[in-house]
Design an enzyme around this catalytic site. Structure first.
Site, mmCIF file in Angstrom:
data_model
loop_
_atom_site.group_PDB
_atom_site.id
_atom_site.type_symbol
_atom_site.label_atom_id
_atom_site.label_comp_id
_atom_site.label_asym_id
_atom_site.label_seq_id
_atom_site.Cartn_x
_atom_site.Cartn_y
_atom_site.Cartn_z
ATOM 1 C CB SER A 51 -29.126 -20.045 -2.501
ATOM 2 O OG SER A 51 -29.916 -20.043 -3.669
ATOM 3 N NE ARG A 52 -22.602 -15.243 -1.506
ATOM 4 C CZ ARG A 52 -22.580 -13.907 -1.631
ATOM 5 N NH1 ARG A 52 -22.828 -13.352 -2.814
ATOM 6 N NH2 ARG A 52 -22.313 -13.143 -0.599
ATOM 7 C CG ASP B 191 -33.044 -31.383 -9.802
ATOM 8 O OD1 ASP B 191 -33.365 -31.308 -8.608
ATOM 9 O OD2 ASP B 191 -33.088 -30.425 -10.583
ATOM 10 C CB SER C 92 -28.165 -20.693 -11.976
ATOM 11 O OG SER C 92 -28.090 -19.844 -10.847
ATOM 12 C CB SER D 81 -33.683 -29.074 -1.021
ATOM 13 O OG SER D 81 -33.011 -27.856 -1.215
#
Lengths: 506, 506
Positions: free
Chosen positions: B209-210, B271, B214, B279
């Site tokens: 992922s990009r 989270d 973060s 996920s």
């Protein structure tokens, strides 16, 4: 973030987002990288003199690629953020990434299953009322609270909600009030109860809501007859002279956090007992009510389906009402079908005036229910002999004293903003078979009236001809739809043809 | 609603809403009463030939009072709704009040505490992946699921998420893969592990992922060296020739419902273990991985704080991985501080190439962690003697075979879209006292690098000079901030001055 942020000028964006604060930056903005703020990220917009608490608002950020709207040195504020910020276009502001409200930590703890303390709940409610939460954050709190709230949490929530807005105080006692939990079409009892109670001399300053998902709220229907958007001071003057009023609560800003919660609760269709009780009691506490009658309609197509559910809800109202210092009584009423013959503001106002005017054709169910509720409220008068409330209500209605009280309230509140006529696009929906009407789906009837244009079009709605227990022949009209615009006529008609809301058997 | 709706023409609105489908009607629209649809209400926009499933999208409605944008006979579609609808401006569409997706009933049941069946969860996930939920509806599901998910629900959710997008299949076995749960700055191990494993000959098609919150994802850092936005077919060709790849997963549309959930999960800071596992495993299942190594960093400022938490999470990964038919191993690693010396794409890419290039100044912690992870993955090769994985990894790295494999992958993926340089606006943050470094706050370091402009500015970030256990004197630099723009320099510097992220004692 200790940094002061980037200097930009504000620009009003021609966009209404309903309730959430939305800011817009040009996709090419040199001042802030919109990519950093994309989606849900939020900015704080700050200026000395802004109307909002602390001179700052928090807004969710969108980007625009329309040249000049906003310009490269501007930040756009959509309605209602622009209005809330309260400063003219061109004002220089400081824009920085927003620090999320600290109270969101408590929301996360709630979601994780913890019980929150009074301070935490108070902080959440303050941030809700100041529009510091994004809609997804409001939803997170709502869903977290919907899964479990202890009695102490519920009490803290209700108190904090009442404290977060205006709190009315009165020089009279008792201040009587009533509230129906809703869900029943028509059912415009407040507009009959208030004049009866006011005619007796008890003080009943009734603030009502406008419809959100229903075809009419009491404020919408009252607005057919009189102005309802009174300021607090205007409302006080009406109550001084008339012992009662029937106004819209929106200007008075009672329990604004409740409005924020309702704004996501309704579209999500989340309707828990606890949140309903907090919503109603916070508004009544803020309104300064001392004696409260809660109307809980019970029926297969009502919000409360059976006696067990009704008793649980009754006890929750009583428990919370007591702890909040309000004398709280609960009436369990028949919620099996619409009350009265009209659904929609003009049609309901006609029913109300027919009952008050002792019209022989007035709907008997609306009259009887209103008398019973008024009777229970009148029992709060220590002067009255126990059990005499109902009789007193009947005599105040039948003597014309209630009608005269209503006329005084209408005159004192002033004329309505516009004259409302019944809509002329009509169609009658016939029975599809011979038989006896066994049920009427309240939700369906509300939906049909809403599709026809109510409450925005005050003259739109449904004129009900038949009730449960009546025999009908195939082809006889059950009700008439009054629609405002051709497309609404089409919406309502095709929906009624798919499901009329009536059940006929035998 | 059986009615076909109102005929309008679509207009692209110059507004990017991130992810939610937003439609805009003029406040004066004759065709629909915007008041009816205000706030959260939603419309269905339908046309034959629309790219979206069933030729229709559901969008939340805003109103505009800018004359002509949209015009009286138009409905505006903001990005990304316009792009998803896939038809040109001026196309005639039918607009009607949207029927809420049926799966929302299951969401309400989940919130009410019920356990959902596989069919219900599958329907929710399909609607999520088709963007049929408003953001508040996504949030309602997320928060409901965050409070409790049974193992069977979690399994159904993970499977449905994998099935709702592209599922890659490969002609090789095993297909090895790794994933870190995140939270540790730097830590760019995949870019070292993939070349080592590919050099050995195991197939490791890594999709990454990009960064969302973060300062860099593996895709952002790899993009310093090579193109990463490959199509599925391009990715296959790279894997055929190189045994591995390091590409961005966005084009491949693996588990799109996960992206929708993450879109509200991240800004809300929710989270939970269960949603994290769903996920990660849904993406890996969709990617066709057969052997998976999960990296769980453990430390006081990591996502997982202690050994107990780590063991619970480990078992959840193993349980779900087994049930989903993936050989799943878990590595608990040191999460006490950043791994490597760079935080931000360019700085991390330098660390990676230094390790692969056997530069004596390469960060030893990044090298050692990568070798250990690669070693465990290599053990999946039946040809390799048990325990020989680590030694094989060392020899592939030290022989230059891994560097050569990386060079092949870079060449096969093609040159990056732009040349990235380290940002020139720099400042060194000094120790505020003499002593030994006892802790480094990972979250703080990520935040500082993000404020400095990473990952949008690939050359922004933090060059770390000191790690835990080192002695420093007051005034000696702990790290250097590289910022992209002056305002980002200001943001990062003032944040670092408020809290450097370093704890020094003794």
């Amino acid at each position: 973030m200790p940094h002061e942020g980037v200097a930009l000028r504000i620009r009003r964006m021609p966009l209404d987002t309903g309730r959430e604060n939305i800011a817009v930056l040009p996709a090419s903005s040199h001042a802030l990288r919109p990519d950093l703020f994309r989606g849900f990220s939020r900015v704080e917009v700050r200026a000395p003199g802004a109307a909002h608490p602390n001179g700052a608002i928090i807004a969710s950020l969108l980007t625009s690629d329309q040249p000049g709207l906003p310009g490269p040195d501007e930040i756009g504020l959509a309605e209602p953020a622009f209005r809330r910020f309260g400063l003219p276009e061109g004002t220089e502001v400081r824009v920085a990434p927003a620090i999320p409200p600290e109270s969101l930590d408590a929301v996360r703890r709630k979601i994780a299953g913890q019980t929150l303390g009074t301070d935490e709940i108070t902080a959440i409610v303050r941030d809700l009322a100041a529009y510091r939460y994004a809609d997804i954050e409001v939803t997170a709190f709502l869903v977290g609270a919907a899964s479990f709230l202890s009695t102490e949490e519920l009490l803290a929530l209700t108190r904090a909600m009442a404290d977060a807005g205006t709190r009315l105080t009165w020089n009279h006692a008792p201040i009587v009030d009533k509230h129906c939990i809703g869900g029943i079409p028509g059912n415009r009892t407040s507009m009959i109860v208030v004049p009866i109670v006011a005619a007796h001399g008890l003080v009943m300053p009734k603030t009502s809501s406008r419809a959100i998902t229903s075809p009419a709220g009491t404020a919408d229907t009252m607005e057919v007859l009189a102005r309802v958007d009174l300021t607090t001071e205007e409302m006080r003057r009406v109550v001084e002279t008339c012992s009662g009023c029937l106004v819209w609560g929106g200007h008075v800003r009672l329990s604004p956090a409740d409005d924020v919660l309702i704004g996501v609760e309704r579209p999500l269709g989340i309707d828990t007992r606890e949140l309903m009780v907090a919503s109603i009691l916070s508004k009544k506490l803020a309104a300064g009510s001392t004696h409260l009658l809660i109307d809980i309609p019970v029926g297969p197509h009502a919000k409360v389906h059976d006696g067990n559910e009704a008793q649980r809800l009754r006890k929750l109202f009583e428990l919370l009402g007591d702890r909040l210092g309000m004398v709280t009584e609960v009436a369990l009423t028949d919620g099996s079908q619409p009350i009265g013959n009209g659904i929609g503001p003009v049609l309901e106002a006609r029913d109300v005036m027919a009952v008050l005017g002792r019209d022989p054709a007035a709907p008997a169910d609306l009259r009887e229910k209103s008398l019973r509720l008024a009777g229970r409220i009148l029992e709060n008068d220590p002067q009255l002999r126990g059990g005499a409330g109902y009789g007193r209500a009947v005599s105040l209605l039948d003597s014309g004293a209630a009608l005269a009280a209503m006329q005084r309230i209408i005159d004192a509140q002033g004329p309505p903003p516009a004259r409302s006529e019944l809509c002329r696009l009509t169609v009658e929906i016939p029975a599809d078979r011979d038989g006896t009407i066994t049920a009427i789906d309240n939700l369906r009837m509300n939906r049909l009236a809403r599709l026809a244009g109510a409450p925005i079009a005050k003259g739109a709605g449904i004129a009900v001809f038949r009730k449960i227990g009546e025999r009908v022949q195939q082809g006889q009209p059950l009700y008439r739809i009054h629609a405002s615009e051709p497309f609404e006529f089409d919406f309502a008609l095709s929906a009624a043809q798919a499901d009329s809301g009536y059940r006929i058997a035998g």
